[in-house]
Enzyme design. Sequence first.
Site, short mmCIF file in Angstrom:
data_model
loop_
_atom_site.label_atom_id
_atom_site.label_comp_id
_atom_site.label_asym_id
_atom_site.label_seq_id
_atom_site.Cartn_x
_atom_site.Cartn_y
_atom_site.Cartn_z
N GLY A 157 87.15 112.75 118.77
CA GLY A 157 88.03 113.60 119.57
C GLY A 157 87.76 115.08 119.44
O GLY A 157 88.53 115.91 119.94
N LYS A 185 85.49 133.50 125.53
CA LYS A 185 86.11 134.14 124.36
C LYS A 185 85.37 135.42 123.98
O LYS A 185 85.98 136.41 123.57
CB LYS A 185 86.14 133.15 123.20
CG LYS A 185 87.09 131.98 123.48
CD LYS A 185 86.84 130.81 122.55
CE LYS A 185 87.79 129.66 122.82
NZ LYS A 185 87.38 128.43 122.10
N ASP A 222 82.55 128.01 127.08
CA ASP A 222 83.83 128.28 126.43
C ASP A 222 83.70 129.48 125.49
O ASP A 222 84.55 130.39 125.49
CB ASP A 222 84.26 127.03 125.64
CG ASP A 222 85.49 127.27 124.78
OD1 ASP A 222 86.60 127.26 125.33
OD2 ASP A 222 85.33 127.48 123.56
N LYS A 226 92.01 131.00 128.29
CA LYS A 226 90.84 131.89 128.18
C LYS A 226 90.06 131.97 129.48
O LYS A 226 89.52 133.00 129.84
CB LYS A 226 89.92 131.45 127.06
CG LYS A 226 89.39 130.04 127.21
CD LYS A 226 88.98 129.44 125.88
CE LYS A 226 89.09 127.93 125.91
NZ LYS A 226 90.37 127.41 125.46
#
Lengths: 436, 436
Positions: free
Chosen positions: A192, A210, A206, A110
């Site tokens: 995680g 997108k 992020d 991306k």
Amino acid sequence: MTENRPTDGVVRVGLLGCGTVGSQVVRLLREHGDDWAARSGAHLELVGIAVRDTAAERDPWVPRDLLTDDAEGLVGRADVVIELIGGIEPARTLVLRALRSGATVVTGNKALLAAHGPELHAAAEAGDADLYYEAAVAGAVPVVYGLRESLAGDKITAVLGIVNGTTNYILDEMATRGLSFDQALSQAQELGYAEADPTADVDGHDAAAKAAILASLAFHTRVGIDDVPVTGIRHITAEDMAEARETGHVMKLLAVARRTVSGGTEGISVRVHPALVPAAHPLAAVHGAFNAVVVESESAGRLMFYGQGAGGAPTASAVLSDVVAAANHKVHGGHAPRESTYAELPLHGPDATAARTQVQLRLAHAPGTLAAVAGVYGEEGVSIDSVRQQRSADGVAQLTIISDVSTEAALERTVARLAEEPHVHEVISVTRVEGA
Amino acid sequence: MTENRPTDGVVRVGLLGCGTVGSQVVRLLREHGDDWAARSGAHLELVGIAVRDTAAERDPWVPRDLLTDDAEGLVGRADVVIELIGGIEPARTLVLRALRSGATVVTGNKALLAAHGPELHAAAEAGDADLYYEAAVAGAVPVVYGLRESLAGDKITAVLGIVNGTTNYILDEMATRGLSFDQALSQAQELGYAEADPTADVDGHDAAAKAAILASLAFHTRVGIDDVPVTGIRHITAEDMAEARETGHVMKLLAVARRTVSGGTEGISVRVHPALVPAAHPLAAVHGAFNAVVVESESAGRLMFYGQGAGGAPTASAVLSDVVAAANHKVHGGHAPRESTYAELPLHGPDATAARTQVQLRLAHAPGTLAAVAGVYGEEGVSIDSVRQQRSADGVAQLTIISDVSTEAALERTVARLAEEPHVHEVISVTRVEGA
């Protein structure tokens, strides 16, 4: 494409990168290759896996004899190149080379798409090559497919997406368990779901990459990551979440892209910010690390695509769906939709971007206070949807005001003036409201 | 296909039927034709609209000079035939003729597909023609696309769908407003969500046709409507809905298709029945007349496709997405995925079909009663997930038992034996539980 079109039904696949996703791609290619051949007549042959360290330990199903540190050489002998290196270089150079030579590229990158999309699409055009990137947005969720192909017969008016699983997990834990942001972040890191450096996720970068990709597809207009104003979730408190519940909302980090009109001209606005979503809205039911994208279109109405936004196997599934489509085209002809930017809609600013906000104020508990606040809204032409006033423990009043739809600019002016009002002690928070 | 492949970029579209959906298709073709041409280079030219009564009143945008009562003649001169007549004949004959001559067919006719799918696919094969049917399942929701193309790289394990808006509206009204089935049905009929004869919807036949289509796509196996055991929603009471809420569930009519294993052999089971869905499951948040299909797959995990399942414009949007894909193939080459039945999985019966149930019993309030009931479950090898016992007004006890996953056969034997137990006054209800 002719030079790279296989004549024997065998499609040579080169994989760049063999991390969590790449390794799952190898597993799926080996497990399901025969199935795909039975379905489509295209035999996928993995001809090489380019990695930095060919001696490093790998999952047991990764054939060591296919490992190579010569990524360029691999690109030269593949019909379909799967790019899972991530980041800008060397991914950019390798992808450009593949596309210009007519190889199909399937990528989940991306950052590369949002920063260098036009260059990649131009290379695809020049090489008469296909570029696929389902895995770049919302992992396994087939929203790129949906926007690029399935909604090709409709006019999209808005896209609202939960496209970052880390922040959705954090906000969900804050909402359901009453954790603070820091507590929820630590927990996400332990499990995680969040990286040691969570900046790209929690500050919304992020999601912005997108959002740029989704907006480009939805509105046939080039949108890059730098076109997207971003607000992250670090400032959100447990009290904000409790207040959201009180007013029948859920707080989500949203990527929002909308068709807008200003002075009779159509344009678009693209944003990433936390927003209050009504509890009955389908996005409110998206929990944990799941992703979902709502598409509003003129004829289809409201659609939602929902699924796992990250993880090795889900992302590999999205990669493989692109690889299978690419292989079908290699064997049977046809090609993926090319970049579509014919609309070239301008990006509209705050004056043309519709918005609603919730504003929380601490006020003097005195006659005329509410009238003064309401007066500011009225003078800025912003109408009020709902008001809730509570006396807080320290004797001053707390006021929560949700506006009707107005422009970002008018809402910003309203807040600036409220901050100057003598009765207003503090503007506690200003939060977008979406999905009504 | 060669004979029908246009060389000038013009794709001749023939429309069969001009009702609610057909009329919207005409509108969209006229409004967006130039946009599609700009995007894809394919110019869609509507060359005729076949209707029974050319003199009847039409929406103002329907060009009267295109109306014809010669459907056969229209099929002969179209590259793409849109079939929106519905029902079996004359739709079947016209679609077969179009496919055999190499024309692409786009249809929303679920009854035709579920009853004569193999014949249609064989005709497509014979004519080297494409058959599209996005609008046949869940209206605007692109689930046919998702299963046929986007999930081509994955192995699907289950499909659970709310695929009938009428029944979802009725159940939603019963759940949220406490209406009886009859009250909710009357209301749905008044608002146009249900037909005067609601049989096809409330008895589950419409959902069964869609279940057959979804199962065929998901499992690469031919499934017809007669392969699908169906239970409708007429028997559901306001008390059932209240009880569902008490146990944290929502009642939905589901189309369920699952990969199953029996004696080491893979197979599938396909069912339509009301089921209790946990309140946190994404299907529980599907309200009103909306549709949604959850797909569980090995790598992608859980995906959901959500949107409007009916209505003129949403269904027309799905039709047009197929038409645009078809036009791209006509102009640029390639074709739609052909029928994929290579897996030929057997349909498994109750012995191999996994299921969970909620059973409600009226019992004597006496020592040993619960032990007797639990004993029956144990002897049939069915373990119990939860039990809730209440004393009802008439002094007898009411017991609600939710089982763990077992086989349909074991669960049926359990209920049959419970009905014979001396302590059991009545088996009030047996309801499937899904989505855990």
